[in-house]
Design a protein around this motif. Structure first.
Motif, PDB file in Angstrom:
ATOM      1  N   ALA A   6     -79.639 -51.742  12.626  1.00  0.00           N
ATOM      2  CA  ALA A   6     -80.254 -53.064  12.676  1.00  0.00           C
ATOM      3  C   ALA A   6     -80.204 -53.617  14.099  1.00  0.00           C
ATOM      4  CB  ALA A   6     -79.540 -54.012  11.718  1.00  0.00           C
ATOM      5  N   ALA A   7     -81.368 -54.030  14.609  1.00  0.00           N
ATOM      6  CA  ALA A   7     -81.470 -54.601  15.950  1.00  0.00           C
ATOM      7  C   ALA A   7     -82.879 -55.182  16.093  1.00  0.00           C
ATOM      8  CB  ALA A   7     -81.223 -53.546  17.019  1.00  0.00           C
ATOM      9  N   PRO A   8     -83.077 -56.135  16.977  1.00  0.00           N
ATOM     10  CA  PRO A   8     -84.430 -56.672  17.192  1.00  0.00           C
ATOM     11  C   PRO A   8     -85.405 -55.571  17.586  1.00  0.00           C
ATOM     12  CG  PRO A   8     -82.790 -58.071  18.253  1.00  0.00           C
ATOM     13  CD  PRO A   8     -82.072 -56.845  17.793  1.00  0.00           C
ATOM     14  N   GLY A   9     -86.523 -55.528  16.907  1.00  0.00           N
ATOM     15  CA  GLY A   9     -87.537 -54.529  17.232  1.00  0.00           C
ATOM     16  C   GLY A   9     -87.251 -53.142  16.712  1.00  0.00           C
ATOM     17  N   LEU A  30    -108.168 -22.021  11.648  1.00  0.00           N
ATOM     18  CA  LEU A  30    -107.359 -20.929  11.127  1.00  0.00           C
ATOM     19  C   LEU A  30    -108.162 -19.932  10.308  1.00  0.00           C
ATOM     20  CD1 LEU A  30    -104.167 -22.922  10.107  1.00  0.00           C
ATOM     21  CD2 LEU A  30    -104.499 -21.477  12.117  1.00  0.00           C
ATOM     22  N   GLY A  31    -109.408 -20.268  10.009  1.00  0.00           N
ATOM     23  CA  GLY A  31    -110.293 -19.302   9.373  1.00  0.00           C
ATOM     24  C   GLY A  31    -110.268 -19.276   7.867  1.00  0.00           C
ATOM     25  N   SER A  32    -109.455 -20.120   7.220  1.00  0.00           N
ATOM     26  CA  SER A  32    -109.412 -20.121   5.766  1.00  0.00           C
ATOM     27  C   SER A  32    -108.921 -21.477   5.269  1.00  0.00           C
ATOM     28  CB  SER A  32    -108.486 -19.015   5.240  1.00  0.00           C
ATOM     29  OG  SER A  32    -107.165 -19.225   5.702  1.00  0.00           O
ATOM     30  N   PRO A  33    -109.440 -21.956   4.110  1.00  0.00           N
ATOM     31  CA  PRO A  33    -108.991 -23.246   3.580  1.00  0.00           C
ATOM     32  C   PRO A  33    -107.623 -23.132   2.912  1.00  0.00           C
ATOM     33  CG  PRO A  33    -110.584 -22.261   2.096  1.00  0.00           C
ATOM     34  CD  PRO A  33    -110.503 -21.348   3.292  1.00  0.00           C
ATOM     35  N   SER A  34    -106.854 -24.222   2.969  1.00  0.00           N
ATOM     36  CA  SER A  34    -105.547 -24.246   2.331  1.00  0.00           C
ATOM     37  C   SER A  34    -105.072 -25.693   2.267  1.00  0.00           C
ATOM     38  CB  SER A  34    -104.541 -23.401   3.113  1.00  0.00           C
ATOM     39  OG  SER A  34    -103.278 -23.399   2.468  1.00  0.00           O
ATOM     40  N   PRO A  35    -104.397 -26.084   1.192  1.00  0.00           N
ATOM     41  CA  PRO A  35    -103.842 -27.447   1.119  1.00  0.00           C
ATOM     42  C   PRO A  35    -102.819 -27.680   2.226  1.00  0.00           C
ATOM     43  CG  PRO A  35    -103.871 -26.409  -1.041  1.00  0.00           C
ATOM     44  CD  PRO A  35    -104.179 -25.330  -0.053  1.00  0.00           C
ATOM     45  N   MET A  36    -102.695 -28.934   2.647  1.00  0.00           N
ATOM     46  CA  MET A  36    -101.773 -29.310   3.708  1.00  0.00           C
ATOM     47  C   MET A  36    -100.899 -30.466   3.237  1.00  0.00           C
ATOM     48  SD  MET A  36    -101.051 -31.749   6.215  1.00  0.00           S
ATOM     49  CE  MET A  36    -102.561 -32.674   6.376  1.00  0.00           C
ATOM     50  N   LYS A  37     -99.631 -30.444   3.628  1.00  0.00           N
ATOM     51  CA  LYS A  37     -98.700 -31.517   3.292  1.00  0.00           C
ATOM     52  C   LYS A  37     -97.857 -31.830   4.515  1.00  0.00           C
ATOM     53  CE  LYS A  37     -94.890 -32.711   0.146  1.00  0.00           C
ATOM     54  NZ  LYS A  37     -94.024 -32.219  -0.969  1.00  0.00           N
ATOM     55  N   ALA A  38     -97.725 -33.136   4.834  1.00  0.00           N
ATOM     56  CA  ALA A  38     -96.952 -33.555   5.997  1.00  0.00           C
ATOM     57  C   ALA A  38     -95.989 -34.664   5.604  1.00  0.00           C
ATOM     58  CB  ALA A  38     -97.864 -34.027   7.122  1.00  0.00           C
ATOM     59  N   THR A  39     -94.796 -34.649   6.219  1.00  0.00           N
ATOM     60  CA  THR A  39     -93.763 -35.647   5.948  1.00  0.00           C
ATOM     61  C   THR A  39     -93.164 -36.113   7.264  1.00  0.00           C
ATOM     62  OG1 THR A  39     -93.198 -34.585   3.848  1.00  0.00           O
ATOM     63  CG2 THR A  39     -91.586 -36.098   4.762  1.00  0.00           C
ATOM     64  N   PHE A  40     -92.924 -37.428   7.361  1.00  0.00           N
ATOM     65  CA  PHE A  40     -92.292 -37.968   8.573  1.00  0.00           C
ATOM     66  C   PHE A  40     -91.243 -38.994   8.178  1.00  0.00           C
ATOM     67  CE2 PHE A  40     -91.639 -40.976  11.968  1.00  0.00           C
ATOM     68  CZ  PHE A  40     -91.548 -40.172  13.086  1.00  0.00           C
ATOM     69  N   ARG A  41     -90.065 -38.909   8.799  1.00  0.00           N
ATOM     70  CA  ARG A  41     -89.012 -39.895   8.652  1.00  0.00           C
ATOM     71  C   ARG A  41     -88.419 -40.144  10.037  1.00  0.00           C
ATOM     72  NH1 ARG A  41     -91.288 -39.586   4.566  1.00  0.00           N
ATOM     73  NH2 ARG A  41     -90.485 -39.401   2.429  1.00  0.00           N
ATOM     74  N   GLY A  42     -88.269 -41.428  10.391  1.00  0.00           N
ATOM     75  CA  GLY A  42     -87.740 -41.704  11.714  1.00  0.00           C
ATOM     76  C   GLY A  42     -87.393 -43.162  11.910  1.00  0.00           C
ATOM     77  N   LEU A  43     -86.957 -43.492  13.129  1.00  0.00           N
ATOM     78  CA  LEU A  43     -86.554 -44.844  13.510  1.00  0.00           C
ATOM     79  C   LEU A  43     -87.134 -45.134  14.883  1.00  0.00           C
ATOM     80  CD1 LEU A  43     -84.658 -47.417  13.250  1.00  0.00           C
ATOM     81  CD2 LEU A  43     -82.951 -46.047  14.482  1.00  0.00           C
ATOM     82  N   ILE A  44     -87.834 -46.269  15.007  1.00  0.00           N
ATOM     83  CA  ILE A  44     -88.345 -46.694  16.305  1.00  0.00           C
ATOM     84  C   ILE A  44     -87.606 -47.950  16.723  1.00  0.00           C
ATOM     85  CG2 ILE A  44     -90.233 -48.102  15.352  1.00  0.00           C
ATOM     86  CD1 ILE A  44     -91.925 -47.098  17.753  1.00  0.00           C
ATOM     87  N   THR A  45     -87.239 -48.035  17.999  1.00  0.00           N
ATOM     88  CA  THR A  45     -86.452 -49.160  18.488  1.00  0.00           C
ATOM     89  C   THR A  45     -87.189 -49.897  19.602  1.00  0.00           C
ATOM     90  OG1 THR A  45     -85.291 -47.790  20.124  1.00  0.00           O
ATOM     91  CG2 THR A  45     -84.297 -47.983  17.941  1.00  0.00           C
ATOM     92  N   LYS A  46     -86.864 -51.185  19.739  1.00  0.00           N
ATOM     93  CA  LYS A  46     -87.342 -52.039  20.827  1.00  0.00           C
ATOM     94  C   LYS A  46     -88.865 -52.087  20.908  1.00  0.00           C
ATOM     95  CE  LYS A  46     -83.131 -51.247  23.499  1.00  0.00           C
ATOM     96  NZ  LYS A  46     -82.539 -50.856  24.796  1.00  0.00           N
ATOM     97  N   ILE A  47     -89.516 -52.142  19.740  1.00  0.00           N
ATOM     98  CA  ILE A  47     -90.970 -52.210  19.700  1.00  0.00           C
ATOM     99  C   ILE A  47     -91.404 -53.636  19.373  1.00  0.00           C
ATOM    100  CG2 ILE A  47     -91.067 -51.543  17.253  1.00  0.00           C
ATOM    101  CD1 ILE A  47     -93.610 -50.496  19.926  1.00  0.00           C
ATOM    102  N   ASP A  48     -92.407 -54.124  20.056  1.00  0.00           N
ATOM    103  CA  ASP A  48     -92.955 -55.458  19.824  1.00  0.00           C
ATOM    104  C   ASP A  48     -94.244 -55.299  19.030  1.00  0.00           C
ATOM    105  OD1 ASP A  48     -93.936 -58.023  19.856  1.00  0.00           O
ATOM    106  OD2 ASP A  48     -93.619 -58.348  21.997  1.00  0.00           O
ATOM    107  N   LEU A  49     -94.261 -55.811  17.790  1.00  0.00           N
ATOM    108  CA  LEU A  49     -95.423 -55.637  16.915  1.00  0.00           C
ATOM    109  C   LEU A  49     -96.387 -56.818  16.950  1.00  0.00           C
ATOM    110  CD1 LEU A  49     -93.810 -53.978  13.761  1.00  0.00           C
ATOM    111  CD2 LEU A  49     -94.912 -52.904  15.728  1.00  0.00           C
ATOM    112  N   ARG A  50     -96.183 -57.747  17.875  1.00  0.00           N
ATOM    113  CA  ARG A  50     -97.147 -58.837  17.995  1.00  0.00           C
ATOM    114  C   ARG A  50     -98.491 -58.297  18.460  1.00  0.00           C
ATOM    115  NH1 ARG A  50     -94.168 -62.824  21.982  1.00  0.00           N
ATOM    116  NH2 ARG A  50     -93.859 -60.783  23.002  1.00  0.00           N
ATOM    117  N   PRO A  51     -99.608 -58.960  18.093  1.00  0.00           N
ATOM    118  CA  PRO A  51    -100.925 -58.466  18.514  1.00  0.00           C
ATOM    119  C   PRO A  51    -101.037 -58.389  20.033  1.00  0.00           C
ATOM    120  CG  PRO A  51    -101.159 -60.139  16.807  1.00  0.00           C
ATOM    121  CD  PRO A  51     -99.718 -60.151  17.212  1.00  0.00           C
ATOM    122  N   MET A  52    -101.408 -57.226  20.541  1.00  0.00           N
ATOM    123  CA  MET A  52    -101.619 -57.022  21.970  1.00  0.00           C
ATOM    124  C   MET A  52    -102.338 -55.694  22.160  1.00  0.00           C
ATOM    125  SD  MET A  52     -97.812 -55.916  23.362  1.00  0.00           S
ATOM    126  CE  MET A  52     -96.994 -57.338  22.635  1.00  0.00           C
TER     127      MET A  52
END
Length: 359
Positions: free
Chosen positions: A190-193, A213-235
């Motif tokens: 826990a911290a600002p941003g 890759l030359g052939s069709p195949s189903p794809m699955k992606a997973t992401f887990r993480g933490l971002i710090t010191k980010i400002d989400l105000r519109p800019m």
């Protein structure tokens, strides 16, 4: 004549009848006033948001705009929504069939968004392209307080899309599903941003990857993480990235994994931005199904045979044996610095683009 002592009774009875009615009417009037106040605040906040976006170079318009939901909800309808913007200095527009925002009148800071497709995105530069996407359902939710966004989620089911350049149309994705969650980090993080990030994506087909890759195949992606010191105000995004780099923000990746056919790629580590605008950090990348991937690349004819052979022979030299979900894998450390990704001290680095220009 004797006095009738029972005469007052009807007056008490009348009070018992009319008093609740009057109280109910007063409550209804007060609630109606509160709903009207909340709806006018919603409209004012929307207009403020639109004005702020206009300052950032994005013109947002609704062909049809209404506010409803009385008495317990606030519902804002935006039909035939359009956005005119600049994307990397290039003219860009988007058109969406319909967007609806819903909030409980007693919790206006928690908003549910529903979008109806299709959406059309147009690059209006000379080399312009048109991207069209549609879906079975698309919803987003967010919780916003005076201190900023608290959490947000996006869930899209049955996504399909294609891109068209001139007379040529290319499919991008078929039967895709996307689920993204962002929430304020808690506990020791826990911290600002600071925000926890989670995303899950799957698709029946991802045409550009399948074609490569030359052939069709189903794809699955997973992401887990933490971002710090980010400002989400519109800019503008370059300004956001510049501020993030200056603040020393980082993206800690606990799991980034892509599965396609017999091959799996998994990455962990930390990525940030140098004040020069180039990415930096260290990653550990594991790849399972290397022989199968090399064979697929060789058969597709998209890469030279030497590249496919290098995957099979070179990766074990650069890395060490590992496993992903019980499958044999090769684990390779990557260093990102000075605008390059390096997999070894004696190998040339892969160049990376600069994400923003320093001031």
């Amino acid at each position: 004549m004797p006095t009738d002592l029972t005469n007052p009774a009807p007056r008490r009875s009348s009070r018992r009848i009319y008093l609740p009615t009057i109280l109910f009417a007063l409550v209804a009037i007060a609630w109606s006033g509160f709903w009207w106040y909340a709806s006018t605040r919603l409209e004012a906040e929307w207009n403020r948001f639109v004005s702020k976006q206009a300052e950032l170079g994005r013109q947002i318009k609704c062909g049809e705009q209404t506010i409803a939901g009385y008495p317990f909800r606030l519902e804002m309808h935006c039909g035939q929504a359009t956005v005119e913007s600049l994307r990397g200095g290039r003219p860009f527009s988007a058109a969406l069939a319909e967007v609806n925002a819903v909030a409980q009148v007693y919790q206006p800071n928690k908003v549910l968004l529903q979008a109806k497709g299709p959406v059309t995105l147009v690059d209006k530069s000379d080399a312009g392209a048109t991207l069209t996407a549609d879906w079975k359902s698309a919803e987003a939710s967010m919780s916003i307080w005076t201190s900023g966004p608290q959490n947000a989620a996006v869930v899209i089911k049955g996504l399909s899309g294609n891109v068209k350049r001139g007379d040529q149309a290319v499919n991008l994705v078929e039967e895709g599903n996307v689920e993204i969650h962002i929430r304020l980090a808690e506990g020791t993080n826990a911290a600002p941003g600071a925000y926890d990030l989670a995303a899950d994506v799957d698709a029946k087909a991802v045409a550009p990857l399948d074609d490569f890759l030359g052939s069709p195949s189903p794809m699955k992606a997973t992401f887990r993480g933490l971002i710090t010191k980010i400002d989400l105000r519109p800019m503008p995004m370059p300004e956001r990235l510049r501020d993030w780099a200056a603040a020393g923000g980082a993206l800690s990746i606990s799991q980034a994994q892509v599965e396609r056919g017999p091959s799996i790629v998994k990455a962990t580590g930390t990525i940030g931005l140098e004040t020069s605008g180039f990415p930096s950090g260290e990653l550990t990348v594991a790849l399972a199904g290397v022989p199968e991937l090399a064979q697929t690349l060789k058969q597709s004819g998209r890469v030279p045979d030497m590249v496919a052979t290098t995957l099979t022979v070179g990766l074990p030299v650069l890395g060490k044996p590992s496993n992903i979900d019980g499958k044999a894998a090769v684990e390779v450390p990557l260093t990102i610095a000075d605008g390059k990704v390096r997999a070894g001290a004696f190998l040339p680095g892969l160049k990376l683009p600069r994400l923003f220009l320093p001031e």
